[in-house]
Design an enzyme around this catalytic site. Sequence first.
Site: not given
Ligand code: BJW
Length: 280
Positions: A121, A219, A244-245
């Site tokens: 990302h 994640t 993950n917690p």
């Molecule tokens: C702990 C802890 C501790 C807490 N120890 N653990 C299929 C199905 C449905 C939707 C889609 C699909 N395919 C695509 C989509 C659309 C979309 C998507 O996924 N939407 C969903 C929300 C439904 N995806 C996209 O749009 C992607 N692009 C795409 O598909 O393009 C198609 C295309 C093709 C060709 C040409 C053009 C287009 C792009 C996705 C980009 C995501 N970007 C982000 C933002 C980055 C910049 C920023 O940070 O601002 O990335 S979104 C955000 O989510 C960020 C993260 O990397 C990502 C994942 O989040 P993560 O890391 O899981 O964090 P959290 O907060 O969700 O979870 C934290 C976890 O930690 C929790 O579980 C806690 O319990 C745990 N935790 N403390 C261990 N101490």
Amino acid sequence: MTGPELAEAALLLAAARRPVVFTGAGMSAESGVPTFRDAQTGLWRRYDPQELATPAAFRADPALVWGWYETRRRGVRRAEPNPGHRAVAAIAARLPETVVITQNVDDLHERGGVPAPVRLHGSLFAPRCSACARPAPLPSDLPPSAGPPEPHDGAEPHDGAESHAPEAHDGPLDPPACADCGAPVRPGVVWFGEALPSAALDAAVEAASGCDLLLTVGTSALVHPAAEIPLVAARLGAPVVQVNPVPTPLDAICAVNLRGPAGEVLPALVRAAWPDDAVG
Ligand code: BJW
Ligand code: ZN
């Protein structure tokens, strides 16, 4: 941390030769970096990250989105890798074919001892032109001399309680202009609706396809296509261990679920896998 789950995961790790470590925002939580879906703080409380992290949001209000990323980048600058990052580095040092794949846009894996994680990302530290894609220099981290940020439409007034002195900036901020074409510079991250960098995605799929263990850490596994990486490994027969917690959609495919914070679980896992090593 002890228990049968940790012992089982340690056996899997000790037997692995080509592990993949797949990380999300929870990896950096104990470094003080809020997860993506954590409640926002300060001025950013009223904004939904899912709505800010889009090309449409940047087009509509570049200062709002650029300011949010600058606030976050400065927060990450002040953060330090936690024992979880160091444990991942210890795994990579013990098993040189380890591939670390991260969704995170911070640089804590690098500073924790993993020099080149696969970044799905992007990065907070690689701004580029929003029109011609020319890489742009990072803004200076010195506090602006002009005083507090201008009030901005829709933003709450800053009450000072959560300011991060001496870095005074925390609010909307006009992005710099591209030195080539003058268009606004944007953060070098992947927003919703944008394609992931193809080299990184290919490397991640290849590593997951050939791994003999996938360790997923911190994640929510809600964002695609990144969330499919553990599924690729599982489909091809590699055991998946999750740290993950709380439960996630990956629970069902995991051989072991280690419920706890990465900064505690990962060092314990490394110690249990290699009790004779002075790592973790
Ligand atoms: C702990 C802890 C501790 C807490 N120890 N653990 C299929 C199905 C449905 C939707 C889609 C699909 N395919 C695509 C989509 C659309 C979309 C998507 O996924 N939407 C969903 C929300 C439904 N995806 C996209 O749009 C992607 N692009 C795409 O598909 O393009 C198609 C295309 C093709 C060709 C040409 C053009 C287009 C792009 C996705 C980009 C995501 N970007 C982000 C933002 C980055 C910049 C920023 O940070 O601002 O990335 S979104 C955000 O989510 C960020 C993260 O990397 C990502 C994942 O989040 P993560 O890391 O899981 O964090 P959290 O907060 O969700 O979870 C934290 C976890 O930690 C929790 O579980 C806690 O319990 C745990 N935790 N403390 C261990 N101490
Ligand atoms: Zn340009």
